[in-house]
Scaffold this motif. Structure first.
Motif, PDB file in Angstrom:
ATOM      1  N   ILE A  13      13.974  70.552 -63.203  1.00 35.76           N
ATOM      2  CA  ILE A  13      14.125  71.706 -64.097  1.00 35.76           C
ATOM      3  C   ILE A  13      12.765  72.225 -64.549  1.00 35.76           C
ATOM      4  O   ILE A  13      12.515  73.438 -64.563  1.00 35.76           O
ATOM      5  CB  ILE A  13      14.979  71.330 -65.324  1.00 35.76           C
ATOM      6  N   ILE A  14      11.853  71.319 -64.888  1.00 38.84           N
ATOM      7  CA  ILE A  14      10.544  71.712 -65.396  1.00 38.84           C
ATOM      8  C   ILE A  14       9.697  72.393 -64.314  1.00 38.84           C
ATOM      9  O   ILE A  14       9.017  73.402 -64.574  1.00 38.84           O
ATOM     10  CB  ILE A  14       9.798  70.485 -65.955  1.00 38.84           C
ATOM     11  N   LEU A  15       9.714  71.866 -63.093  1.00 43.52           N
ATOM     12  CA  LEU A  15       8.870  72.412 -62.031  1.00 43.52           C
ATOM     13  C   LEU A  15       9.152  73.892 -61.742  1.00 43.52           C
ATOM     14  O   LEU A  15       8.225  74.718 -61.757  1.00 43.52           O
ATOM     15  CB  LEU A  15       9.022  71.576 -60.763  1.00 43.52           C
ATOM     16  N   PRO A  16      10.409  74.292 -61.469  1.00 48.80           N
ATOM     17  CA  PRO A  16      10.632  75.725 -61.231  1.00 48.80           C
ATOM     18  C   PRO A  16      10.447  76.580 -62.477  1.00 48.80           C
ATOM     19  O   PRO A  16      10.054  77.747 -62.364  1.00 48.80           O
ATOM     20  CB  PRO A  16      12.081  75.776 -60.727  1.00 48.80           C
ATOM     21  N   LEU A  17      10.698  76.018 -63.668  1.00 54.88           N
ATOM     22  CA  LEU A  17      10.483  76.781 -64.899  1.00 54.88           C
ATOM     23  C   LEU A  17       9.010  77.139 -65.061  1.00 54.88           C
ATOM     24  O   LEU A  17       8.654  78.312 -65.308  1.00 54.88           O
ATOM     25  CB  LEU A  17      10.971  75.970 -66.098  1.00 54.88           C
ATOM     26  N   LEU A  18       8.138  76.154 -64.923  1.00 60.45           N
ATOM     27  CA  LEU A  18       6.706  76.404 -65.072  1.00 60.45           C
ATOM     28  C   LEU A  18       6.180  77.297 -63.943  1.00 60.45           C
ATOM     29  O   LEU A  18       5.360  78.195 -64.182  1.00 60.45           O
ATOM     30  CB  LEU A  18       5.947  75.077 -65.087  1.00 60.45           C
ATOM     31  N   THR A  19       6.651  77.055 -62.731  1.00 56.32           N
ATOM     32  CA  THR A  19       6.186  77.870 -61.606  1.00 56.32           C
ATOM     33  C   THR A  19       6.608  79.324 -61.764  1.00 56.32           C
ATOM     34  O   THR A  19       5.818  80.245 -61.528  1.00 56.32           O
ATOM     35  CB  THR A  19       6.732  77.314 -60.283  1.00 56.32           C
ATOM     36  N   GLY A  20       7.856  79.550 -62.170  1.00 59.54           N
ATOM     37  CA  GLY A  20       8.316  80.914 -62.379  1.00 59.54           C
ATOM     38  C   GLY A  20       7.526  81.626 -63.460  1.00 59.54           C
ATOM     39  O   GLY A  20       7.185  82.810 -63.324  1.00 59.54           O
TER      40      GLY A  20
END
Length: 545
Positions: A13-20
């Motif tokens: 959840i954190i990885l795509p949130l930060l990347t987006g």
């Protein structure tokens, strides 16, 4: 190292949130950064999902007893706090979505990612919603993650402009907004009757509800089930799917092939948790079976009438949704494991098929499909063939067309369940599980109905896809030699190769998914992991849905 292992459930959840969020700050002129950053994020998501897959299989039992990890956000215990739950089923869905997303993202880098605004941020937020939906342990946050992935999908379905795409996209947005409202109403009724939205706590309290509270909860579950069936593409609530998926950009349609499986996942999860206490409709076997059967028959008949490649693949998605619901409706650990194997195979196949169709259509001249259909219908002889000398016995097939033809054949074999690929293994396992004989007992009638429906849908798929393939590759229309880039052909080849490996090395996958089915039929393990104090009053084993 210990801290990283404990944080694994939150990483998808954190990885795509930060990347987006970072991609919103990256300028369009920074092309290399716009490519490297999302690719790195997807590779990390694949790695974290595979790590969760291994952990759920008991790789480090000291950290996760029984292969179930409960991540408490803010250190608040369930049912009052928000929890993420990673088990075998969650890990399978996370791994599948990450691999499919990686292939779709690489394909989009050829040209699709810069044909509209904010493609990469929307793509990452879509993955955040998908991963959160597979991990969340309560209905309210399932609603939140549904909204995140739907909000991102609204932008992606319109990506690339075009009249048909905008029309289908607006229809898709309106239908899913209505579905979200239905979801919220159902969740509110459940909370009003049971006093909780944590799925484990809800399963623990369900047997004690009676009278008006149980009636209200059943009504809430029925309304909530409508929302899940809408998102799963079940008949008659799937009228939006073909236009949306058939008009979307190829990489978007490919990653959308797993979005319907979010609804199927939610139905399966709640059905298994509610099974010990007599799950309300539609969270029980008979309802799921008949809805799935109707969806399967609708999709099969529609395939026979479809002439456009991408819309035909959209009907394949509907057929797969119907097969999944019918399989889960039959019930039993073995059938559930076989149906999950079919889920993995069908998602890989339809994801590759959507991208392949876009490449095939580049070789067709404008209006060629319409002309071919018209000539076939009226029996008009093609002057191209009539003027050819008798000594012409063949033509040279360019390498690109050979790849497209071979890929089309593989996808057709996968979605119809023909040997020797994983689609055949999946359907063979499903049907053998449905017809499994016990001493002194014949297979139930529903098993024979499923057998006829699955074989009939396969026959319909063979007819529709053989006709489509003949028209696309052996028709008389003019075609240009397509120019394929490695980043376009590579993702399709990867998904097809994974399907081949799924069949060649089937034993580890079969054992893992069989164990997943057995875990789902022991809901007290899941409930005990989330709510240790609630396990005392739970039955020893889960019943058939």
């Amino acid at each position: 190292m210990n801290a990283l292992i404990l944080q694994l459930p939150i990483l998808p959840i954190i990885l795509p949130l930060l990347t987006g969020a970072l991609m919103l700050l990256v300028r369009d002129s920074w092309r290399r950064t716009r490519i490297v950053l999302p690719l790195l994020s997807l590779l990390l998501q694949v790695a974290s999902a595979l790590a969760l897959l291994a952990m759920a299989n008991g790789a480090l039992p000291a950290y996760w007893p029984h292969g179930i990890a409960v991540y408490e956000l803010g250190a608040w215990k369930a049912p009052f706090g928000i929890v993420l739950v990673a088990d075998r089923l969650s890990a399978v869905m996370l791994s599948l979505s990450a691999i499919l997303a990686l292939a779709s993202l690489v394909y989009s880098l050829a040209r699709w990612d810069h044909m509209g605004a904010h493609f990469h941020p929307l793509f990452q937020f879509l993955l955040m919603g998908l991963n959160g939906a597979f991990l969340t342990g309560d209905l309210f946050n399932l609603f939140v993650f549904f909204e995140v992935l739907l909000a991102a999908s609204y932008g992606l379905v319109l990506h690339g402009s075009g009249t048909s795409r905008v029309r289908a996209g607006l229809h898709y947005i309106a239908i899913n907004l209505a579905g979200s409202l239905v979801f919220l109403i159902g969740a509110a009724l459940i909370y009003g009757s049971a006093g909780t939205l944590n799925m484990a706590d809800l399963a623990a309290r369900l047997p004690s509800l009676a009278g008006g509270e149980r009636t209200l909860l059943n009504a809430g579950c029925a309304i909530l089930g409508v929302a899940f069936l809408l998102k799963a593409g079940a008949w008659p609530l799937n009228f939006w799917l073909t236009n949306a998926y058939g008009s979307a950009a190829a990489p978007v349609a490919a990653v959308f092939s797993i979005m319907t499986k979010v609804g199927v996942y939610a139905l399966l999860r709640l059905t298994m948790l509610f099974s010990a206490a007599g799950g309300p409709a539609p969270f029980n076997g008979p309802w799921l079976f008949w809805i799935g059967l109707a969806t399967l028959l609708f999709g099969s008949m529609a395939m026979l009438n479809e002439q456009k490649p991408q819309r035909l693949v959209s009907y394949c998605v509907i057929v797969s949704a119907g097969t999944l619901l019918a399989g889960f409706g039959i019930g039993g650990p073995t059938m559930t494991g076989a149906t999950l194997y079919y889920l993995v195979s069908s998602v890989l196949a339809t994801g590759a098929f959507f991208m392949l169709c876009e490449m095939i259509e580049r070789s067709q001249s404008y209006g060629a499909n319409v002309l071919a259909i018209t000539m076939e219908s009226f029996g008009v002889e093609d002057p191209v063939f009539s003027d050819r000398p008798d000594d012409v016995v063949g033509v040279i097939i360019p390498a690109a067309m050979a790849f497209l033809g071979f890929g089309f054949a593989c996808c057709a074999l996968l979605v119809t369940g023909m040997p020797p690929l994983s689609g055949f293994v999946a359907k063979f396992w499903m049907l053998s599980a449905a017809l499994e004989m016990t001493p002194g007992k014949a297979p139930p009638v529903l098993s024979w109905v499923l057998l006829v429906a699955v074989l009939g849908s396969g026959l319909a798929g063979i007819i529709a896809l053989a006709r489509m393939g003949s028209r696309l590759f052996w028709g008389t229309q003019e075609r240009s030699k397509p120019r394929l880039r490695v980043i376009e052909a590579g993702p399709v080849a990867l998904l097809l190769l994974l399907s081949v490996l799924l069949a060649l090395v089937a034993d580890p996958a079969v054992r893992y998914l069989q164990a997943t089915g057995e875990m789902l039929y022991a809901p007290q393990t899941y409930i005990h992991a989330v709510l240790p104090s609630a396990s005392a009053g739970m039955p020893g084993t889960g019943g058939a849905p």
